[in-house]
Design a protein around this motif. Structure first.
Motif: not given
Length: 125
Positions: A54, A60-63
């Motif tokens: 990200q 944006t998987t982390y957020s």
């Protein structure tokens, strides 16, 4: 190409290799391993891979899953010493060496992680 560094260096496959090699080193490191409370390093490996991807312009998987990174806050419970930073960088260097980056790409990535690692140091011993 979308123009992101993430795409430029090969997308998720590159991040998977870097982080996999990094965690292989962490798993047997006497200084770093105690800083990872989970018996299985797998969840930490996934979180780190998603964060890096990200950060460099990937999904944006982390957020989406964890919210704002808040790196210093998340690392505050752990004594991150200068020695731990050096061990961390040694294993990250191995991860970068395991992928085919140009010298310029490697320098850009290495510059980021060396600054980030120094930023995470929160105790001298």
């Amino acid at each position: 190409m979308s123009g992101t560094f993430y795409d430029e260096i090969g997308g998720m496959e590159t991040f998977e290799t870097i982080v996999s090699v990094f965690y292989a080193g962490v798993a047997t490191d006497p200084v770093l391993r105690p800083l990872y409370p989970e018996a299985d390093l797998g969840p930490a490996e996934v979180r780190f891979r998603l964060f890096l991807a990200q950060y460099w312009g990937g999904p944006t998987t982390y957020s989406d899953e964890r919210g704002h990174p808040r790196l210093r806050m998340r690392h505050a419970p752990f004594a991150v010493t200068p020695e731990a930073k050096d061990h961390w960088l040694r294993h990250f260097r191995a991860g970068l060496d395991a992928v085919d980056l140009t010298p310029e790409q490697d320098e850009r990535f290495w510059d980021y992680v060396t600054h980030a690692a120094q930023f995470m140091v929160n105790t001298l011993h």
